[in-house]
Design an enzyme around this catalytic site. Sequence first.
Site, PDB file in Angstrom:
ATOM      1  CE1 TYR A 197      -3.727   2.522   0.548  1.00  0.00           C
ATOM      2  CE2 TYR A 197      -2.318   3.601   2.217  1.00  0.00           C
ATOM      3  CZ  TYR A 197      -3.429   3.496   1.395  1.00  0.00           C
ATOM      4  OH  TYR A 197      -4.103   4.612   1.436  1.00  0.00           O
ATOM      5  CG  HIS A 217      -3.993  -0.290   3.567  1.00  0.00           C
ATOM      6  ND1 HIS A 217      -5.019  -0.997   2.694  1.00  0.00           N
ATOM      7  CD2 HIS A 217      -4.192   0.848   3.713  1.00  0.00           C
ATOM      8  CE1 HIS A 217      -5.882   0.091   2.304  1.00  0.00           C
ATOM      9  NE2 HIS A 217      -5.534   1.184   3.077  1.00  0.00           N
TER      10      HIS A 217
END
Length: 419
Positions: free
Chosen positions: A176, A225
Amino acid sequence: MTTEPTTFDQPWMPRENVRITDVRAIVTAPEGIPLVVVRIDTDQDGLWGYGCATFTQRWQAVVAFLDHLRPLLVGRYPGDIEDLLRLVRFTGYWREGPVGNNALSGIDMALWDIAGKRAGMPVYELFGGRVRAAADTYLHAEGADLDETTAHARELISAGQRHVRIQTGQQGVGHYGAPPVAGSFAWAKNPAGWRVEDYLVRTPQLFAHVREALGDGVELLHDVHSRLTPATATALARSLEPYRPFFLEDVLAPEHWHRLAEVRAASPVPIAVGELATSFTDAARLIREHHVDYIRSHLSDVGGVSAARRLAVLADIEGVRTAWHSPGDASPFAVAAAVALDVTSPAFGIQEGHVYNDETHEVFPGMIDIVDGWLTPNEAPGWGIEMDEAAAARFPAGLSGHDAWAAGVRAPDGALIAP
């Protein structure tokens, strides 16, 4: 014009004869990210309020839900904010979840905007006034490799940031905050797959590289994430200890939050979670059960600024700090609401920031900007922000690109990974 009260009107007389005449959603995407804004109009000339109801991935559902709620609110007195929120929340019987809570949050923030305008005060004054002048922020540094991420972080520090979140390229699309890069391995089932073992090696290398290049004068953050298990989250936290992360964000998916306490107990670095909490009760549980060092809720997912005020008080009691979620899928009204909390709460820790483009400034005149790393609330009544609907219409919202991205987040064996 006087609007007749609905059958849902409160059984007491309001202090003033001010009534809600309309509730509607305005959707715009000046950065390509759908933003949902609630506008509440009253029967007083020039008196209306705005709030953020942005659920980017399912914005059409929020708009439809707001239209359903309109008859509950038209004809009501806008000053009874708590009663109106309870009305919206409880009349549906089944409650919680991001669609309903985003609609509720937008209504909540719009009512506070009206309250500030009626009082002739910025909203933060209605919360009891400041305990600090402004909110310190962090911005996101990213790059395809360690050098690019470091160079981006250096740019942000030169612009005044004291806190920087660092992300760097990984093989595959499961990581991410940075672009995917070509890796050293290939898998027949999914050559672009993301492999947790490589992430656990790459991330400490990133911190080591940035610390060596930039020294100890900057606070570094990182967003996992929700990619890890309790065991791998603990391993990552321990590997990052020498580099003093300000916090490690979203180490576990919400399905596994019941195990956050053990990760936090074993982690030598602070843990920040809450972005995916879709109700006040879920976010409060993170604080009350000592799962987090920083609560990172998205104001539009937990019930608005009224719910977040309660979370801030609870955080203060429990020794937790706030770090409200506020990236590009939070409208400027959500930013204003978060900053009003930041400057009035002793529990403030840090505020996520986003640098909006020129088109967003055109749509939202009066929006606050980061200056030298700080966000300072407006002094104008309410949020101090308006909305140019003609400008907003020039940036129509389409489908969120998140669905297509999430569909590609897969492991080397082809299995879908929760993003």
